[in-house]
Design a protein around this motif. Structure first.
Motif, PDB file in Angstrom:
ATOM      1  N   ARG A   3      47.670  33.683  32.512  1.00 15.32           N
ATOM      2  CA  ARG A   3      48.461  34.489  33.445  1.00 15.32           C
ATOM      3  C   ARG A   3      47.569  35.428  34.237  1.00 15.32           C
ATOM      4  O   ARG A   3      47.704  35.564  35.450  1.00 15.32           O
ATOM      5  N   ASN A   4      46.617  36.080  33.562  1.00 13.23           N
ATOM      6  CA  ASN A   4      45.725  36.996  34.264  1.00 13.23           C
ATOM      7  C   ASN A   4      44.826  36.262  35.254  1.00 13.23           C
ATOM      8  O   ASN A   4      44.550  36.767  36.345  1.00 13.23           O
ATOM      9  N   ILE A   5      44.383  35.067  34.856  1.00 11.99           N
ATOM     10  CA  ILE A   5      43.540  34.273  35.755  1.00 11.99           C
ATOM     11  C   ILE A   5      44.343  33.848  36.996  1.00 11.99           C
ATOM     12  O   ILE A   5      43.849  33.909  38.120  1.00 11.99           O
ATOM     13  N   CYS A   6      45.603  33.453  36.778  1.00 18.01           N
ATOM     14  CA  CYS A   6      46.461  33.086  37.921  1.00 18.01           C
ATOM     15  C   CYS A   6      46.644  34.285  38.861  1.00 18.01           C
ATOM     16  O   CYS A   6      46.622  34.144  40.079  1.00 18.01           O
ATOM     17  N   GLU A   7      46.826  35.472  38.272  1.00 14.94           N
ATOM     18  CA  GLU A   7      46.987  36.677  39.090  1.00 14.94           C
ATOM     19  C   GLU A   7      45.713  36.971  39.874  1.00 14.94           C
ATOM     20  O   GLU A   7      45.759  37.298  41.067  1.00 14.94           O
ATOM     21  N   LEU A   8      44.557  36.844  39.205  1.00 14.62           N
ATOM     22  CA  LEU A   8      43.274  37.078  39.892  1.00 14.62           C
ATOM     23  C   LEU A   8      43.107  36.107  41.059  1.00 14.62           C
ATOM     24  O   LEU A   8      42.654  36.488  42.132  1.00 14.62           O
ATOM     25  N   LYS A   9      43.490  34.870  40.827  1.00  8.96           N
ATOM     26  CA  LYS A   9      43.381  33.857  41.888  1.00  8.96           C
ATOM     27  C   LYS A   9      44.271  34.257  43.066  1.00  8.96           C
ATOM     28  O   LYS A   9      43.838  34.197  44.221  1.00  8.96           O
ATOM     29  N   ALA A  10      45.492  34.697  42.748  1.00  6.39           N
ATOM     30  CA  ALA A  10      46.414  35.119  43.813  1.00  6.39           C
ATOM     31  C   ALA A  10      45.869  36.338  44.562  1.00  6.39           C
ATOM     32  O   ALA A  10      46.167  36.547  45.733  1.00  6.39           O
ATOM     33  N   GLU A  11      45.072  37.152  43.868  1.00  8.04           N
ATOM     34  CA  GLU A  11      44.460  38.317  44.516  1.00  8.04           C
ATOM     35  C   GLU A  11      43.220  37.931  45.320  1.00  8.04           C
ATOM     36  O   GLU A  11      42.564  38.806  45.900  1.00  8.04           O
ATOM     37  N   GLY A  12      42.872  36.652  45.311  1.00 10.36           N
ATOM     38  CA  GLY A  12      41.759  36.173  46.128  1.00 10.36           C
ATOM     39  C   GLY A  12      40.400  36.197  45.436  1.00 10.36           C
ATOM     40  O   GLY A  12      39.376  35.939  46.061  1.00 10.36           O
ATOM     41  N   GLU A  13      40.382  36.492  44.123  1.00 13.03           N
ATOM     42  CA  GLU A  13      39.102  36.526  43.395  1.00 13.03           C
ATOM     43  C   GLU A  13      38.618  35.104  43.100  1.00 13.03           C
ATOM     44  O   GLU A  13      39.430  34.185  42.946  1.00 13.03           O
ATOM     45  N   GLN A  14      37.302  34.936  43.022  1.00  7.29           N
ATOM     46  CA  GLN A  14      36.749  33.613  42.742  1.00  7.29           C
ATOM     47  C   GLN A  14      35.978  33.564  41.431  1.00  7.29           C
ATOM     48  O   GLN A  14      35.761  32.515  40.841  1.00  7.29           O
ATOM     49  N   ARG A  15      35.541  34.759  40.967  1.00  6.50           N
ATOM     50  CA  ARG A  15      34.663  34.842  39.810  1.00  6.50           C
ATOM     51  C   ARG A  15      34.991  36.134  39.058  1.00  6.50           C
ATOM     52  O   ARG A  15      35.357  37.126  39.681  1.00  6.50           O
ATOM     53  N   ILE A  16      34.896  36.121  37.729  1.00 11.06           N
ATOM     54  CA  ILE A  16      35.100  37.368  36.997  1.00 11.06           C
ATOM     55  C   ILE A  16      34.223  37.371  35.740  1.00 11.06           C
ATOM     56  O   ILE A  16      34.033  36.331  35.098  1.00 11.06           O
TER      57      ILE A  16
END
Lengths: 218, 218
Positions: A20-33
């Protein structure tokens, strides 16, 4: 990605939170964490995250962080979100209809085939595009369509008997909203119980703790 | 029972599970249980249970197990289940109505005062004995009755804005069913998020794991 045997229940239960957090990060436009940043976001430690991911062979390269697209795909594959499993829902009361109307089953790995209820006023109606069929046709439907899991939004008293009948007819997993213990241990059929009261009691405790903290700071 | 400061979130989240299992044991007529038997029932280790309970000063006497009545009372006191906190519910759609009709708020520590909705067809109706009032009267109601927490069963897009307004008016905790991150960190207002998708993804994973196990045993 090969799944190692016997990953602990605690790790398995964290997988959806990671996803869920990864999906949210993707929606926020992030590519790497980095594991550190993901840990902060989720209230975990970086070493816990690395340990959890290592249960599945690890997904990152030391010092480079995780590629978000890749992580989403691999976590999804581990949970089997794209294996096309099917579900039926039993009990189209308020809770059942809330799920039919609003819940995104396919995002959690299941195609919802239809719902069943005994109430003649509901039979034939559609909620969220899902048809409510007569409970009398349930056994035949299961034999023909072989759904993988059943969602139980029926009254609690009937739940253990009905659950046992479903498992005898080939249902291989239950999402149980009835609050009733289904006593299916040992049959090899996983049951996910949704205990809303646990969540509200946690809130009750946290509100008390926050009140205490405020009083101390006055 | 004095509450020690800063008990970890993981322990706090296990308290309702302990409490639920103790209530079930009581209903089964049990009077006493060892940490070993409780551990087996809950899929934990006895040492973890003793460690968790020690955060609150411990509840048992070595070798005698726990008195179930006493444990129920003490766990309930720690969570503040009998402190008479109050709640309102926002959004009397299917999910809201399912909670109003069926959920036992008082068993989880809250008296539900009433519900609010903007839909004129719902205003004035009662579900499970709880009245639905006009959303236009919400601010006045909060000022007069000072409810402690709000249950959010509103559409997700509106949730962060509405949550912030509630907190500004004195709401001190949120039970969030919207799936939306409310971004209230730092305001000292606890939020319990109900993520149903986490539970269904866990089931998806467990069904896959059980299938693999069956195939290996063939």
């Amino acid at each position: 990605m090969e799944r190692k045997q016997e990953v602990s229940k605690a790790v398995i239960q964290r997988l959806p939170r990671y996803y869920r957090n990864i999906c949210e990060l993707k929606a926020e436009g992030e590519q790497r964490i980095s594991s550190k940043a993901l840990a902060e976001r989720m209230g975990l430690t970086a070493s816990q995250i690395r340990q959890d991911f290592n249960c599945f062979g690890g997904f990152g390269q030391q010092g480079y962080g995780y590629n978000i697209d890749k992580l989403q795909e691999e976590l999804g594959a581990i949970m089997g979100l794209r294996t096309g499993r099917t579900a039926i829902l039993l009990g189209a009361g308020n809770l059942g209809r809330a799920l039919l109307n609003n819940f995104n089953f396919s995002a959690s790995g299941f195609e919802l085939l239809c719902a069943f209820d005994a109430n003649p006023q509901l039979i034939g109606q559609r909620f969220g595009g899902h048809e409510v069929r007569s409970a009398d046709t349930l056994v035949e439907f299961i034999e023909c369509n072989k759904p993988d899991v059943a969602v139980l939004t029926i009254p609690r008293g009937d739940a253990p008997r009905i659950a046992r009948g479903l498992v005898e007819r080939g249902i291989r997993g239950l999402w149980n909203f009835t609050g009733e213990d289904l006593h299916l241990e040992g049959l090899g059929v996983p049951v996910e119980n949704v205990h809303l009261s646990d969540s509200l009691m946690t809130l009750c405790h946290l509100v008390g703790a926050a009140d205490e903290k405020r009083e101390q700071n006055l």
